[in-house]
Write a protein that holds these residues in place. Structure first.
Motif, PDB file in Angstrom:
ATOM      1  N   PRO A  18       0.813  -1.225   0.000  1.00  0.00           N
ATOM      2  CA  PRO A  18       0.000   0.000   0.000  1.00  0.00           C
ATOM      3  C   PRO A  18       0.844   1.273   0.000  1.00  0.00           C
ATOM      4  O   PRO A  18       1.939   1.285   0.563  1.00  0.00           O
ATOM      5  N   ILE A  19       0.315   2.335  -0.644  1.00  0.00           N
ATOM      6  CA  ILE A  19       1.016   3.621  -0.569  1.00  0.00           C
ATOM      7  C   ILE A  19       0.513   4.404   0.645  1.00  0.00           C
ATOM      8  O   ILE A  19       1.104   5.396   1.037  1.00  0.00           O
ATOM      9  N   HIS A  20      -0.608   3.949   1.206  1.00  0.00           N
ATOM     10  CA  HIS A  20      -1.097   4.544   2.456  1.00  0.00           C
ATOM     11  C   HIS A  20      -1.838   3.457   3.224  1.00  0.00           C
ATOM     12  O   HIS A  20      -2.596   2.695   2.632  1.00  0.00           O
ATOM     13  N   LEU A  21      -1.580   3.384   4.525  1.00  0.00           N
ATOM     14  CA  LEU A  21      -2.239   2.357   5.330  1.00  0.00           C
ATOM     15  C   LEU A  21      -2.495   2.867   6.738  1.00  0.00           C
ATOM     16  O   LEU A  21      -1.611   3.422   7.383  1.00  0.00           O
ATOM     17  N   GLU A  22      -3.748   2.736   7.161  1.00  0.00           N
ATOM     18  CA  GLU A  22      -4.105   3.076   8.543  1.00  0.00           C
ATOM     19  C   GLU A  22      -4.786   1.869   9.154  1.00  0.00           C
ATOM     20  O   GLU A  22      -5.804   1.401   8.636  1.00  0.00           O
ATOM     21  N   VAL A  23      -4.225   1.350  10.234  1.00  0.00           N
ATOM     22  CA  VAL A  23      -4.876   0.270  10.969  1.00  0.00           C
ATOM     23  C   VAL A  23      -5.160   0.786  12.368  1.00  0.00           C
ATOM     24  O   VAL A  23      -4.250   1.213  13.081  1.00  0.00           O
ATOM     25  N   GLY A  41      -2.332   0.033  -5.337  1.00  0.00           N
ATOM     26  CA  GLY A  41      -2.463  -0.095  -6.785  1.00  0.00           C
ATOM     27  C   GLY A  41      -3.163  -1.383  -7.189  1.00  0.00           C
ATOM     28  O   GLY A  41      -3.694  -1.501  -8.291  1.00  0.00           O
ATOM     29  N   GLN A  42      -3.174  -2.351  -6.284  1.00  0.00           N
ATOM     30  CA  GLN A  42      -3.821  -3.631  -6.602  1.00  0.00           C
ATOM     31  C   GLN A  42      -5.341  -3.531  -6.681  1.00  0.00           C
ATOM     32  O   GLN A  42      -6.008  -4.472  -7.114  1.00  0.00           O
ATOM     33  N   PHE A  43      -5.910  -2.396  -6.271  1.00  0.00           N
ATOM     34  CA  PHE A  43      -7.363  -2.224  -6.339  1.00  0.00           C
ATOM     35  C   PHE A  43      -7.810  -1.681  -7.700  1.00  0.00           C
ATOM     36  O   PHE A  43      -9.001  -1.578  -7.954  1.00  0.00           O
ATOM     37  N   GLU A  44      -6.829  -1.321  -8.525  1.00  0.00           N
ATOM     38  CA  GLU A  44      -7.122  -0.738  -9.833  1.00  0.00           C
ATOM     39  C   GLU A  44      -8.072  -1.643 -10.633  1.00  0.00           C
ATOM     40  O   GLU A  44      -7.815  -2.839 -10.784  1.00  0.00           O
ATOM     41  N   GLY A  45      -9.161  -1.048 -11.107  1.00  0.00           N
ATOM     42  CA  GLY A  45     -10.098  -1.799 -11.956  1.00  0.00           C
ATOM     43  C   GLY A  45     -10.943  -2.817 -11.214  1.00  0.00           C
ATOM     44  O   GLY A  45     -11.622  -3.630 -11.840  1.00  0.00           O
ATOM     45  N   LYS A  46     -10.900  -2.781  -9.870  1.00  0.00           N
ATOM     46  CA  LYS A  46     -11.665  -3.757  -9.087  1.00  0.00           C
ATOM     47  C   LYS A  46     -12.863  -3.080  -8.406  1.00  0.00           C
ATOM     48  O   LYS A  46     -12.742  -1.972  -7.902  1.00  0.00           O
ATOM     49  N   LEU A  48     -15.788  -2.747  -5.398  1.00  0.00           N
ATOM     50  CA  LEU A  48     -15.613  -2.717  -3.937  1.00  0.00           C
ATOM     51  C   LEU A  48     -15.575  -4.124  -3.318  1.00  0.00           C
ATOM     52  O   LEU A  48     -14.734  -4.421  -2.479  1.00  0.00           O
ATOM     53  N   LEU A  49     -16.504  -4.988  -3.756  1.00  0.00           N
ATOM     54  CA  LEU A  49     -16.546  -6.343  -3.200  1.00  0.00           C
ATOM     55  C   LEU A  49     -15.218  -7.061  -3.432  1.00  0.00           C
ATOM     56  O   LEU A  49     -14.687  -7.704  -2.535  1.00  0.00           O
ATOM     57  N   GLU A  50     -14.682  -6.911  -4.641  1.00  0.00           N
ATOM     58  CA  GLU A  50     -13.400  -7.567  -4.956  1.00  0.00           C
ATOM     59  C   GLU A  50     -12.266  -6.969  -4.128  1.00  0.00           C
ATOM     60  O   GLU A  50     -11.374  -7.693  -3.674  1.00  0.00           O
ATOM     61  N   ARG A  51     -12.293  -5.656  -3.934  1.00  0.00           N
ATOM     62  CA  ARG A  51     -11.239  -5.000  -3.130  1.00  0.00           C
ATOM     63  C   ARG A  51     -11.259  -5.516  -1.694  1.00  0.00           C
ATOM     64  O   ARG A  51     -10.213  -5.811  -1.122  1.00  0.00           O
ATOM     65  N   HIS A  52     -12.467  -5.631  -1.157  1.00  0.00           N
ATOM     66  CA  HIS A  52     -12.564  -6.146   0.208  1.00  0.00           C
ATOM     67  C   HIS A  52     -12.115  -7.597   0.273  1.00  0.00           C
ATOM     68  O   HIS A  52     -11.496  -8.023   1.237  1.00  0.00           O
ATOM     69  N   ARG A  53     -12.420  -8.352  -0.776  1.00  0.00           N
ATOM     70  CA  ARG A  53     -11.987  -9.752  -0.818  1.00  0.00           C
ATOM     71  C   ARG A  53     -10.454  -9.834  -0.810  1.00  0.00           C
ATOM     72  O   ARG A  53      -9.880 -10.706  -0.173  1.00  0.00           O
ATOM     73  N   ILE A  54      -9.814  -8.909  -1.530  1.00  0.00           N
ATOM     74  CA  ILE A  54      -8.346  -8.885  -1.585  1.00  0.00           C
ATOM     75  C   ILE A  54      -7.775  -8.634  -0.180  1.00  0.00           C
ATOM     76  O   ILE A  54      -6.822  -9.291   0.246  1.00  0.00           O
ATOM     77  N   VAL A  55      -8.380  -7.688   0.545  1.00  0.00           N
ATOM     78  CA  VAL A  55      -7.924  -7.388   1.906  1.00  0.00           C
ATOM     79  C   VAL A  55      -8.160  -8.594   2.822  1.00  0.00           C
ATOM     80  O   VAL A  55      -7.276  -9.006   3.577  1.00  0.00           O
ATOM     81  N   ASN A  56      -9.358  -9.178   2.712  1.00  0.00           N
ATOM     82  CA  ASN A  56      -9.673 -10.355   3.531  1.00  0.00           C
ATOM     83  C   ASN A  56      -8.692 -11.487   3.261  1.00  0.00           C
ATOM     84  O   ASN A  56      -8.237 -12.169   4.187  1.00  0.00           O
ATOM     85  N   PRO A  77      -4.566   4.486  -5.774  1.00  0.00           N
ATOM     86  CA  PRO A  77      -3.766   5.701  -5.555  1.00  0.00           C
ATOM     87  C   PRO A  77      -4.398   6.939  -6.185  1.00  0.00           C
ATOM     88  O   PRO A  77      -4.374   8.025  -5.601  1.00  0.00           O
ATOM     89  N   GLU A  78      -5.031   6.755  -7.340  1.00  0.00           N
ATOM     90  CA  GLU A  78      -5.643   7.892  -8.026  1.00  0.00           C
ATOM     91  C   GLU A  78      -6.842   8.441  -7.245  1.00  0.00           C
ATOM     92  O   GLU A  78      -6.978   9.653  -7.070  1.00  0.00           O
ATOM     93  N   GLN A  79      -7.685   7.524  -6.759  1.00  0.00           N
ATOM     94  CA  GLN A  79      -8.837   7.942  -5.951  1.00  0.00           C
ATOM     95  C   GLN A  79      -8.383   8.638  -4.677  1.00  0.00           C
ATOM     96  O   GLN A  79      -8.991   9.608  -4.227  1.00  0.00           O
TER      97      GLN A  79
END
Lengths: 93, 115
Positions: A18-23, A41-46, A48-56, A77-79
């Motif tokens: 991540p380029i930014h992370l808050e836990v 950057g791994q969330f690009e083109g994904k 929300l459900l897929e992004r959360h799946r990636i984190v999970n 990063p763009e968002q």
């Protein structure tokens, strides 16, 4: 036992770069409970459900001991930049 | 534990879950019941669904450990609540809150109700 904030951070950092992370540890004594804001950057083109799946998936091992996980933000990063720009412009008005 | 997790979703349980998630347009697997949510995240989703005035079925996963473990695998989602719309997994609490703000939740529900 449970999971520490540092363990959550290190798993997310090594797997999602991540380029930014808050836990934030939000456990109120009932077990490990975390709130996460992450920009990767791994969330690009994904969606929300897929992004959360990636984190999970990145926290698969930790999830067995985590009592509650809340993903408040999973941005590209763009968002993230757009959001910061709009916050900054509001702040300077 | 990996073997254990994989064993949770037997073919019979999968068939049962298939039936349950398609039994109603909106199905919420939650901790507690709609009148007695036993977790803040489950409560949030119940309140959202009530506010949108959609009929929904709730299932208390605290009463069925086998179902609870099986569902995690069925949806590839590790936590509850889990919302299904028109038989498809829609998401957990944070996704539902975001989708409410963006209007995507209302849109998906309307589509499901009309189908």
């Amino acid at each position: 036992m449970g999971v520490t904030k540092e363990e959550v951070e290190s798993s997310l950092t090594s797997k999602l770069n991540p380029i930014h992370l808050e836990v934030i540890d939000t456990s109120g004594g009932c077990g490990a409970s975390f709130e996460i804001k992450i920009v990767s950057g791994q969330f690009e083109g994904k969606r929300l459900l897929e992004r959360h799946r990636i984190v999970n998936a990145a926290l698969e091992k930790e999830m067995q001991e985590i009592h509650a996980l809340s993903i408040k933000k999973a941005l590209t990063p763009e968002q993230w930049k757009q959001q910061q720009d709009s916050e900054n412009s509001q702040a300077t008005v | 534990t990996l073997l254990c997790n994989y064993a949770a979703l037997s073919p019979q349980l999968k068939t049962t879950i298939d039936k349950v998630v398609t039994s109603d347009k909106v199905v919420l697997f939650m901790k507690g019941t709609r009148d007695f949510p036993q977790c803040g995240f489950s409560n949030t989703v119940v309140q959202i669904l009530k506010s949108l005035n959609v009929p929904f079925e709730t299932i208390n996963i605290l009463e069925n450990e086998l179902l609870r473990q099986g569902l995690k695998e069925y949806s590839s989602w590790p936590t509850f609540p889990q919302l299904y719309i028109d038989g498809d997994f829609f998401g957990g609490c944070d996704i539902i809150v975001d989708a409410l703000k963006s209007g995507e939740l209302q849109e998906t529900l309307e589509k499901a109700m009309c189908s």
